[in-house]
Write a protein that holds these residues in place. Sequence first.
Motif, mmCIF file in Angstrom:
data_model
loop_
_atom_site.group_PDB
_atom_site.id
_atom_site.type_symbol
_atom_site.label_atom_id
_atom_site.label_comp_id
_atom_site.label_asym_id
_atom_site.label_seq_id
_atom_site.Cartn_x
_atom_site.Cartn_y
_atom_site.Cartn_z
ATOM 1 N N SER A 223 0.826 -1.207 0.000
ATOM 2 C CA SER A 223 0.000 0.000 0.000
ATOM 3 C C SER A 223 0.861 1.257 0.000
ATOM 4 O O SER A 223 0.568 2.234 -0.705
ATOM 5 C CB SER A 223 -0.977 -0.002 1.184
ATOM 6 N N PHE A 224 1.925 1.256 0.790
ATOM 7 C CA PHE A 224 2.853 2.391 0.770
ATOM 8 C C PHE A 224 3.433 2.589 -0.639
ATOM 9 O O PHE A 224 3.507 3.709 -1.151
ATOM 10 C CB PHE A 224 3.997 2.169 1.769
ATOM 11 N N THR A 225 3.827 1.488 -1.262
ATOM 12 C CA THR A 225 4.439 1.566 -2.583
ATOM 13 C C THR A 225 3.439 2.043 -3.628
ATOM 14 O O THR A 225 3.787 2.811 -4.534
ATOM 15 C CB THR A 225 5.021 0.193 -2.981
ATOM 16 N N ALA A 226 2.178 1.618 -3.525
ATOM 17 C CA ALA A 226 1.144 2.061 -4.462
ATOM 18 C C ALA A 226 0.949 3.570 -4.371
ATOM 19 O O ALA A 226 0.857 4.267 -5.394
ATOM 20 C CB ALA A 226 -0.173 1.341 -4.169
ATOM 21 N N MET A 227 0.913 4.101 -3.160
ATOM 22 C CA MET A 227 0.751 5.547 -2.974
ATOM 23 C C MET A 227 1.985 6.285 -3.461
ATOM 24 O O MET A 227 1.890 7.338 -4.111
ATOM 25 C CB MET A 227 0.498 5.833 -1.494
ATOM 26 N N LEU A 228 3.141 5.747 -3.165
ATOM 27 C CA LEU A 228 4.405 6.348 -3.602
ATOM 28 C C LEU A 228 4.476 6.417 -5.122
ATOM 29 O O LEU A 228 4.822 7.461 -5.694
ATOM 30 C CB LEU A 228 5.570 5.529 -3.052
ATOM 31 N N ALA A 229 4.149 5.309 -5.792
ATOM 32 C CA ALA A 229 4.203 5.270 -7.252
ATOM 33 C C ALA A 229 3.209 6.252 -7.872
ATOM 34 O O ALA A 229 3.509 6.903 -8.882
ATOM 35 C CB ALA A 229 3.925 3.850 -7.744
ATOM 36 N N MET A 247 8.359 5.214 5.135
ATOM 37 C CA MET A 247 7.999 3.799 5.016
ATOM 38 C C MET A 247 8.719 2.960 6.078
ATOM 39 O O MET A 247 9.941 3.051 6.224
ATOM 40 C CB MET A 247 8.348 3.276 3.620
ATOM 41 N N PRO A 248 7.970 2.138 6.810
ATOM 42 C CA PRO A 248 8.605 1.295 7.826
ATOM 43 C C PRO A 248 9.525 0.246 7.213
ATOM 44 O O PRO A 248 10.492 -0.187 7.829
ATOM 45 C CB PRO A 248 7.423 0.646 8.550
ATOM 46 N N GLU A 249 9.199 -0.185 6.000
ATOM 47 C CA GLU A 249 10.078 -1.068 5.248
ATOM 48 C C GLU A 249 9.905 -0.747 3.767
ATOM 49 O O GLU A 249 8.871 -0.259 3.341
ATOM 50 C CB GLU A 249 9.753 -2.544 5.512
ATOM 51 N N ARG A 250 10.955 -1.005 2.997
ATOM 52 C CA ARG A 250 10.909 -0.673 1.571
ATOM 53 C C ARG A 250 11.289 -1.908 0.769
ATOM 54 O O ARG A 250 12.235 -2.606 1.127
ATOM 55 C CB ARG A 250 11.877 0.468 1.243
ATOM 56 N N ASN A 251 10.550 -2.116 -0.320
ATOM 57 C CA ASN A 251 10.902 -3.225 -1.201
ATOM 58 C C ASN A 251 11.539 -2.676 -2.481
ATOM 59 O O ASN A 251 11.703 -1.460 -2.655
ATOM 60 C CB ASN A 251 9.668 -4.085 -1.520
ATOM 61 N N LEU A 252 11.880 -3.573 -3.373
ATOM 62 C CA LEU A 252 12.551 -3.180 -4.615
ATOM 63 C C LEU A 252 11.674 -2.249 -5.448
ATOM 64 O O LEU A 252 12.164 -1.301 -6.072
ATOM 65 C CB LEU A 252 12.914 -4.438 -5.418
ATOM 66 N N VAL A 253 10.359 -2.503 -5.446
ATOM 67 C CA VAL A 253 9.435 -1.668 -6.226
ATOM 68 C C VAL A 253 9.429 -0.235 -5.702
ATOM 69 O O VAL A 253 9.416 0.726 -6.482
ATOM 70 C CB VAL A 253 8.009 -2.259 -6.200
#
Length: 609
Positions: A223-229, A247-253
Amino acid sequence: MSKQCLELIYSCKTLAMAERIHSQLQPTIAPDDAFVHNKLIEMYGNCGSSGRAREVFDALGSSRDLFSWVLMMQAYAHNRNQEQVRSLFDSMPAHNLVAWNAMLSAYTQSKSLERAEEIFEGMPERSMVSWNAMLAAYAQSGHLDKAERLFEQVPQRHVVSWTAMVAGFAQQGKFEQAKAFFDRMPERNLVSWTAILSANAQAGRLEEAKRVFSEMPERNVVSFTAMLAGLARQGEVEQARTLFDQMPERNLVAFTAMLAAYAQRGRIAESRQIFDAMPQRDLVSFNCILSGYAQTGDLDEAKRTLSRMPLIDLVSSTAMLTAYSQAGHVEQAKTVFDQMSQQNLVTWNAMLAAYAQNGHMEPSKNIFDSMPQRDVVSWSTMLVAYAQCRRIDCAEETFHFMPERDTVTRNAMITAFAQSGRLDHAALLFARMPERGIISWSAMLGAYSAQGGEHFAEACAVFYEMGTLESPDETCYLSILVACSRKGKLYDGRSHFVSMGLDHGLQPGKQHYCCMVDLLGRAGYLDQARDLIASMPFVPDILEWTSLLGASRGHESLRHGESAARKLLSCGDGATQAYVLLSSLYTDGSFAKSQRSPRMSDTKTLLPS
C-alpha cells in the motif's frame, strides 16, 4: 525432512539457490519419498524452472501422489505453459477439486477465457477458489458484465470476490462502480483497501488516493508503494520522497519508483543517491538510472552504468542510443541501433529523434520512410524537426498526412506557423484544437508576444481566456510580460508581475525580472529600474545593465547611463556595448560638458587598456 531444510526450500528465490539446496539434500532423499519430492517440485516451479520440476516429478515414478500431479501442474501454470498443464491433467489417474482448480487457474492466468469457461462449466463441483478465479479472470480482462452476472451467482461471497470486482471496475476506469462495490463490502481486508488505493493512484486521482490511504486501518509495504508510485507518476516528487522516508520497510518496487521519479525529471544526483542505497537491484532499476544519465546527456556515466549491468535488454540499448544522441554522437547511436538483436517502435523512434534533434534531416527522412510502423510520436518528431529547420511547408505537409494528431503535434504546428509569421494559421489551428493544455496556451501566447506590440491585444485576450480555464505557468507569464514590454504597457506588466506570486504562488525568474527592468526603463522610471536590479534574487548580468543603459540613452539620463556602464564593464563581455551605448548617449544628448562626470566624459576610458 528437518525444519531447517523446509525453511531453506520456502526461502528459495532463485534457480541457482534451488539447485544448491537440491544438491545438498539429494544424498538423504529416499526415491519413494513423495513429500520431499513434492517440495522440490514446488520449489523449482516457484523459481521458474518447470523443466527441473518435471525431472523431479518423473524421478518419483509410481510413488507420485495426487499432490505431485497438482504441484507439477502449478509449476507449468506458473510459467504460462497451459498446454502442458492440460496434457498433465488429462494423464492424471484421478481428478480432485484441487486439480480442476489448478487447470482452471492455468487458463485464467494466461487470459485464455474461452478455455477457462469450458473448464469452469465442466467442473463436477466448485469451491470458492473456482468462483473467485473465474470472477477475477472476467474482471481483469474487462468483461465486467460477465463478472457482475457471475458475482450474483456466487453461493457464498468472500472478501476475495468483492475485491476482484473492485479491482476490475477500477482498472477499467469505472471508479464510481468500483467505489460502490467497495462501500457495499461487508468486510474489507488489506488487499481490498490496497486495490482501491492502487486504482486511484494509477489513474492519477491523487486526492482520492490520499483520502483512501489516510483512512486505511492498516498499511503494508504494498500500500505504501502504491501511494508512492502514484505520487511519483504525477510529478509530486517531494511528497513521494517524504512518503518514501516514512515507510517502515521498503521493497525493490518502492526503491525503483523513487529512483524513476527523480530520473525522469533530470534530478540525476538524487537518482544516484537512491540507486546507491538500494539493497538489491534488478534490470528495471539499472535501466532507470541508465535512462536518467541518457536524458541528461551524461554519456560517461551512462557507459559506466552499462558496463556494470549483469544483463542488457532492449530498454538498455535504447537508453544507450539516446545517451549518444543527447551527446551529439549520432553515428555511435546508429551503431547501437544496428547492433540491436531486435528493434521495436520505441527504438525506431529513438533513432529517428537522434537524427532529427541533431539537425540531420535527410537521414531522419530515410529512417522515417524505413519504419515498419509509425505512431503519433514518429510523425510528431518529423514535424518538429521540419519546424526547427524552418522548413514550414514540409512541416505542414507532414501535419496534413498524419493519420492521427494529438495535443503535442498541434502545439508544434502552432509554433511552426508562428515562427514563419503565419499568425492567422496558428490562430485558426489553436481555435480548432479539441483540447488545450498549458503548453497550447503558452504556444499561442508566445506566438503573439514574439511579434512585438503589434499583437498586444490578441496576447492579452489569450492570456485572460486561459486564466478562466487553468492557472498560467512561468512561461505564460514571461510571454505576457514580453508583450507588455514591447508595447510599453507598464501598468499591465507590473500587475502581471505581482500576480505571479500573489495569485499563483510562482517565483519570478531572471527573465521575468529582466522584462520588468526593460518596462520600467522604457517608461522613464530609471530609479525604480535600478532599484529592481539591486533587489532581485539573482546576480545582475549584461542583460539587465544593457537594458538600463539603453533606457538611460532613450531618456537622456547621463547619471543612470554612467552608473549602468560601470556595472556593465564589470560583466567582462559588456565593455563594447557599454562604450557604444554611452557614446550614443553623449552624442545624442543635449548635455553641456559641465554636466558630464569628469571620469566618464571620455568614453574611451571605459575600455580596458
